[in-house]
Design an enzyme around this catalytic site. Structure first.
Site, PDB file in Angstrom:
ATOM      1  N   GLU A   1       8.742  31.662  -0.210  1.00  0.00           N
ATOM      2  CA  GLU A   1       7.579  30.810  -0.509  1.00  0.00           C
ATOM      3  C   GLU A   1       7.682  30.173  -1.891  1.00  0.00           C
ATOM      4  O   GLU A   1       7.118  29.112  -2.124  1.00  0.00           O
ATOM      5  CB  GLU A   1       6.276  31.631  -0.437  1.00  0.00           C
ATOM      6  CG  GLU A   1       5.760  31.770   0.980  1.00  0.00           C
ATOM      7  CD  GLU A   1       4.329  32.318   1.055  1.00  0.00           C
ATOM      8  OE1 GLU A   1       3.843  32.453   2.176  1.00  0.00           O
ATOM      9  OE2 GLU A   1       3.715  32.608   0.014  1.00  0.00           O
TER      10      GLU A   1
ATOM     11  N   HIS B   1      26.442  46.914  12.504  1.00  0.00           N
ATOM     12  CA  HIS B   1      26.774  46.965  13.928  1.00  0.00           C
ATOM     13  C   HIS B   1      26.103  45.847  14.713  1.00  0.00           C
ATOM     14  O   HIS B   1      26.100  45.865  15.943  1.00  0.00           O
ATOM     15  CB  HIS B   1      26.405  48.342  14.493  1.00  0.00           C
ATOM     16  CG  HIS B   1      27.171  49.444  13.827  1.00  0.00           C
ATOM     17  ND1 HIS B   1      28.291  50.040  14.382  1.00  0.00           N
ATOM     18  CD2 HIS B   1      27.017  50.019  12.607  1.00  0.00           C
ATOM     19  CE1 HIS B   1      28.768  50.942  13.556  1.00  0.00           C
ATOM     20  NE2 HIS B   1      28.015  50.958  12.467  1.00  0.00           N
TER      21      HIS B   1
ATOM     22  N   LYS C   1      -1.289  26.109  10.050  1.00  0.00           N
ATOM     23  CA  LYS C   1      -2.733  26.419  10.109  1.00  0.00           C
ATOM     24  C   LYS C   1      -3.494  25.207  10.631  1.00  0.00           C
ATOM     25  O   LYS C   1      -4.387  25.337  11.469  1.00  0.00           O
ATOM     26  CB  LYS C   1      -3.269  26.783   8.717  1.00  0.00           C
ATOM     27  CG  LYS C   1      -2.761  28.105   8.194  1.00  0.00           C
ATOM     28  CD  LYS C   1      -3.447  28.450   6.878  1.00  0.00           C
ATOM     29  CE  LYS C   1      -2.795  29.644   6.230  1.00  0.00           C
ATOM     30  NZ  LYS C   1      -3.224  29.849   4.860  1.00  0.00           N
TER      31      LYS C   1
END
Ligand code: PA5
Length: 445
Positions: free
Chosen positions: A286, A307, A421
């Protein structure tokens, strides 16, 4: 006191000392912008001197509230998302027993909500809390974030029905803005205890405010030691020099970025550090990912992820570098036993501690990755303790500020977070989003 260390010797083949030192003036300017408050986002620098300006009365108050919640409740639900969640989650995960939830409790268990909008997750949490004494810490700086608001509405109603309004009011604590937002209004009307998130501290830099400190204290951890570690690092990162680990880390990762290393993988060899990496990803993602710039922050938990991701890291596109967090001392010892039959062929490591094997996995991986073209920055934490966590949290925060300024972005805003949003509110027909709702419905036709 043994403190964390930073080693950049395995960066040299990929970014030379000259290339790293070429960023000295940018790093020094970045540090000065932080210290003098002259850079972009300078109204969000409240985190910078938090550890050295701790308010003793506030800490004692947080400890008291935490004690009450710990003693009265079987579960305390910490509701929050992003910066209002990840710091506490990181510290609690790093410092508590991996199987605490399956062992007898020694105080309230801290569980998290509002960090997702998973319907099944919510239902499973509600089922867990049914008939149990629980409390709520609801954390939101804006006081209007959808995910925690939904979780809080559901759990508040449940607690009130289960225990009555009076009990609920005494066992709900709100951490929010001093004056603004729906949560502040609600807390005032319901008479909840509250803590303030300072105006000048952004979410992802707020772990050392009540946002992180209250849930961490409820988990039974020593918030004074956490702050003491952060304070030591605050003092150690004040000057523009390579002895300032935040300064050195910031310029090294930017030198690698300039050499085409666009992805930084934070690597741990201790599963308890998984959420520290999640916190770090938010901090750097951010803060730096804007203006079409920024190192992409990724993370792996080794040796588990060797792995799964090991192949890509060893031989995939050479656009990555690693920052390894190594924990020098484990809290306990497990020795690998000898087996006379040796059918599994493991006697060559019999008598060794598991940590010796882990350290060799780490060393072997670092060497292989450097050979394979992956630069390596190495951090050593003396141990997993509150003090060491405080050190590394502040180290990363300070480096993030310097690094953002080297990159020439505002490290303290997050304008891009609003895009989803806006669409979500439009799709949900939130009042005030009528125009956006129409536009998005057209787009979806
Ligand atoms: O770092 C940030 O600012 C964000 O991640 C916020 O912490 C997150 O969006 C939650 O916001 P709030 O605390 O306002 O609910």
């Amino acid at each position: 006191m043994n403190s964390m260390q930073l080693n950049i010797k395995n960066v040299a083949p990929f970014a030379t000392k000259e290339q790293i030192d070429a960023l000295d003036s940018a790093a020094a300017a970045g540090l000065e912008k932080l210290e003098k408050g002259t850079g972009a986002g300078n109204d969000f620098l409240g985190w910078l001197h938090l550890p050295s300006s701790v308010d003793e009365a506030l800490i004692a108050d947080i400890e008291n509230t935490a004690r009450t919640l710990r003693e009265d409740c079987e579960y305390v639900v910490a509701i929050g998302i992003g910066g209002s969640y990840l710091g506490a989650k990181a510290v609690i995960s790093a410092l508590t027993d991996s199987f605490a939830d399956l062992k007898p409790a020694t105080g309230a268990r801290v569980v998290f909500a509002g960090q997702n909008i998973g319907e099944d997750y919510t239902n499973e949490l509600v089922a867990l809390l049914k008939g149990k004494k629980f409390g709520i810490i609801v954390i939101s700086k804006s006081g209007t974030t959808t995910e925690p608001a939904i979780a809080f509405r559901i759990l508040k109603e449940m607690l009130e029905k289960q225990e009555g309004k009076d009990y609920a009011a005494k066992h709900i604590v709100a951490v929010t803005d001093a004056a603004r937002g729906a949560l502040r209004k609600l807390a005032t009307e319901e008479g909840y205890a509250t803590y303030v998130i300072p105006d000048n501290v952004g979410g992802r830099f707020s772990v050392l405010t009540p946002v992180g400190l209250l849930p961490i204290a409820v988990a039974g951890l020593d918030i004074r030691a956490l702050l003491a570690g952060a304070k030591a690092m605050e003092e150690a990162t004040a000057k523009a020099c390579d002895c300032n680990l935040s300064y050195l880390y910031a310029k090294t990762r930017n030198a690698l970025y300039k050499q085409g290393k666009k992805i930084e993988i934070l690597v741990n060899y201790n599963p308890k550090l998984h959420f520290l990496a999640e916190w770090w990803k938010q901090l750097y993602g951010e803060s730096e990912g804007k203006d079409n710039l920024g190192i992409f922050p990724a993370a792996v938990d080794n040796s588990t992820d060797l792995h799964s991701m090991g192949q890509w890291i060893q031989e995939g596109e050479r656009s990555i570098f690693e920052t390894v967090i190594s924990v020098a001392k484990q809290q306990t010892e497990v020795v690998i036993p000898t087996d006379e039959a040796n059918l599994d062929g493991l006697n060559y490591i019999a008598g060794k501690r598991i940590d010796e094997v882990n350290k060799m996995a780490e060393l072997g991986t670092v060497l292989a990755h450097v050979d394979g073209g992956v630069p390596n920055i190495h951090i050593t934490l003396p141990e997993l303790s509150e003090r060491c966590l405080g050190e590394i949290i502040y180290f990363f925060e300070k480096a993030c500020g310097i690094s953002g300024y080297i990159l020439d972005v505002n490290p303290f805003n997050q304008p891009g977070v609003e895009a989803y949003k806006k669409n979500m509110f439009a799709l949900l027909n939130k009042p005030g989003y009528e125009e956006e709702s129409k536009a998005i419905q057209e787009k979806l036709k």
